[in-house]
Design a protein around this motif. Structure first.
Motif, short mmCIF file in Angstrom:
data_model
loop_
_atom_site.label_atom_id
_atom_site.label_comp_id
_atom_site.label_asym_id
_atom_site.label_seq_id
_atom_site.Cartn_x
_atom_site.Cartn_y
_atom_site.Cartn_z
N GLU A 1 -3.62 8.59 -5.20
CA GLU A 1 -2.49 8.31 -4.31
C GLU A 1 -1.71 9.57 -3.99
OE1 GLU A 1 1.63 5.70 -3.94
OE2 GLU A 1 0.25 5.30 -5.62
N GLN B 1 0.81 -1.21 0.00
CA GLN B 1 0.00 0.00 0.00
C GLN B 1 0.86 1.27 0.00
OE1 GLN B 1 -2.01 -1.04 3.52
NE2 GLN B 1 -3.62 -2.19 2.52
N GLN C 1 -7.24 8.34 -12.40
CA GLN C 1 -7.75 8.42 -11.03
C GLN C 1 -6.81 7.79 -10.01
OE1 GLN C 1 -11.12 5.93 -9.79
NE2 GLN C 1 -12.08 7.75 -8.94
N ASP C 2 -6.28 6.62 -10.30
CA ASP C 2 -5.47 5.91 -9.31
C ASP C 2 -4.22 6.70 -8.94
OD1 ASP C 2 -7.31 3.87 -9.25
OD2 ASP C 2 -6.19 2.55 -10.60
N ARG C 3 -3.51 7.21 -9.94
CA ARG C 3 -2.29 7.97 -9.66
C ARG C 3 -2.61 9.25 -8.90
NH1 ARG C 3 0.87 12.21 -11.89
NH2 ARG C 3 -0.78 12.66 -13.39
N ILE D 1 -7.55 7.11 1.26
CA ILE D 1 -7.53 6.81 -0.18
C ILE D 1 -8.95 6.68 -0.71
CG2 ILE D 1 -7.31 4.31 0.18
CD1 ILE D 1 -5.59 6.44 -2.57
N ARG E 1 -10.30 9.01 -3.81
CA ARG E 1 -10.93 8.52 -5.06
C ARG E 1 -12.28 9.21 -5.28
NH1 ARG E 1 -9.01 3.12 -3.17
NH2 ARG E 1 -7.13 2.66 -4.39
#
Length: 497
Positions: A99, A10, A94-96, A109, A113
């Motif tokens: 984070e 993670q 979205q993921d980058r 997190i 999101r």
């Protein structure tokens, strides 16, 4: 209350970003470097250059030149395409971005999101409105017609906070661009990296004229002040703390610049005895502990009717004591750290005051040891039996600190709810529809949630009464904030009179 340390998968090793990167041509920042750090670990997330006064001049000049040399203000179709493309780019990345947002701001997190998805959704809403910046016409007499146009204001300075850095960026930036303006963004220093990285997705959209989007970096006291007072800016859209907003308004007034301000809050969350108990409890917890209490609409003043008070307080205290505080990248964490050491110290100071003035119901313990020592973690706290003039009840703490007051009847509930200098939002929990109408109309706030809390809709306006702001965001009014009206009067008569 326990923490869950993030696993290796993670929290991978993080190479600090160096911003602005060469591809970020929309950023004007040539000064000394400053660091953005992770409030959970103290690690450096990014190194960024500060903008100088000359950089501010160049950014504003570029925005003005782009507005005057392009058809951006007249081409709603192009504006819609650019904004829609930006929304799609946010979703694809979205993921980058989530984070990076968690590392830089500290929020969980899961919430990060949600913020990316909400930013994309709001951008799409304004993409749809970009081709619908309508005026109106009226027949004013025989052969006389008046046409009212809505035109772009010009160069808009967008100054954003660190708590929801992308949603609150998009809430001003998207309608400003949809209305045909050029923009210069000044993000909060604490969250400059995530802002620049998101803006890079917008800057890369085909059809966006170079200069329509510009960005400067640095402190509000220096860079923000230079931007607000710049002769080349026509409007200031500021979201942040009330005292800072007042200074922004005074500075903007020197040039008679238009302002849109969404400022602080101290929202009452009013629970009547006939409320659906489980839903109201969940609403009370979410109202104050979303973003670790660092949100201007936080329901930080809980008002509970006498008949329900003891049970409600006991159950809410148990929920609070069970919340998991930890690294935002750990999916098990329900609260991350607050955004900075100064914010942590401020919250802890209020907790100590609360212990001296009232009764600590839950939380309020010092968080020490692993994984807390390296970060900016605080324990969520609930206080009861505080005097009415307590600073915990009066001040916007901007942290996970809840005060609870009891009331006997509807009139007292309204009086307590309105006993504040703020008026941004409020919550109201009752199954009596007539009461909901009466109390909802009587509370002086821009948004009243009835049997819910913190549900925002792109189509519905938000904004503050009293010291909570000037103007409205979101919805059609949020678009119109970034326009000027012009009356064209056509007279076809053969004589003047």
């Amino acid at each position: 209350m326990t923490a869950s340390a993030a696993t290796t998968s993670q929290r991978q090793a993080w190479a600090a970003l160096r911003l602005p990167a060469p591809c970020h041509g929309f950023v004007r920042a040539s000064g000394d470097l400053f660091e953005s750090t992770d409030p959970a670990t103290g690690e450096v997330v990014a190194e960024l250059a500060v903008s100088t006064p000359d950089d501010v001049d160049r950014a504003v000049a570029a925005a003005r030149q782009a507005l005057e040399s392009s058809d951006w203000g007249a081409n709603g179709e192009a504006r819609a395409r650019v904004l829609y493309g930006f929304a799609q780019a946010l979703r694809a990345d979205q993921d980058r971005l989530a984070e990076l947002l968690t590392r830089e701001q500290g929020k969980t997190i899961h919430e990060a999101r949600i913020e990316i998805a909400s930013s994309a959704k709001m951008t799409e809403y304004y993409a749809g409105l970009a081709r619908m910046v309508y005026g109106r016409s009226a027949v004013l007499g025989q052969e006389v017609t008046g046409v009212v146009l809505r035109e772009p204001v010009g160069v808009v300075a967008v100054i954003t906070p660190w708590n929801w850095p992308l949603v609150l960026l998009v809430r001003s930036l998207a309608p400003a661009l949809a209305a045909g303006n050029a923009t210069v963004v000044k993000p909060a220093s604490l969250t400059s990296a995530i802002t620049v990285e998101a803006l890079a997705l917008l800057a890369s959209q085909p059809g966006l004229p170079a200069g329509i989007l510009m960005c400067v970096l640095g402190s509000g006291g220096i860079v923000g002040d230079a931007l607000v007072g710049h002769d080349g800016t026509d409007m200031i859209a500021f979201t942040g703390e009330t005292e800072t907003g007042i200074r922004v308004m005074k500075r903007a007034a020197e040039g008679l610049r238009k302002v849109a301000l969404e400022l602080g809050g101290k929202a009452p969350n009013v629970v009547f005895a006939d409320a659906k108990l489980d839903k109201a409890l969940a609403g009370a917890e979410s109202a104050i502990f979303t973003t670790c209490g660092q949100i201007c609409t936080a329901g930080s003043r809980l008002l509970v009717e006498d008949a329900l008070y003891d049970e409600f307080l006991e159950r809410l205290g148990a929920v609070t004591n069970g919340l998991r505080v930890g690294d935002g990248l750990d999916p098990a964490s329900q609260l991350g750290p607050v955004a900075s050491a100064s914010q942590r110290n401020k919250v802890l100071d209020y907790v100590e005051r609360g212990k001296a003035e009232g009764r600590l119901v839950a939380g309020g313990a010092a968080l020490a040891g692993e994984p807390y020592d390296a970060g900016c973690f605080v324990s969520p706290a609930i206080f009861a039996d505080l005097p009415a003039d307590s600073s915990l009840i009066r001040d916007e703490i901007f942290g996970p600190v809840l005060t609870v007051q009891r009331f006997g009847d509807e009139a007292e509930a309204v009086a307590l709810a309105n006993d504040t200098e703020y008026g941004l939002a409020a919550g109201l929990w009752t199954q009596d529809v007539d009461r909901a109408w009466r109390v909802g109309r009587a509370i002086r706030a821009g948004t009243i949630w009835i049997n819910t809390y913190h549900h925002f809709y792109d189509e519905m306006e938000v904004g503050g009464f009293k010291r909570s702001g000037v103007g409205r965001q979101q919805g059609l009014e949020g678009l119109y904030e970034f326009t000027e009206t012009k009356h064209l009067n056509f007279d076809g008569k053969s004589t003047l009179w």
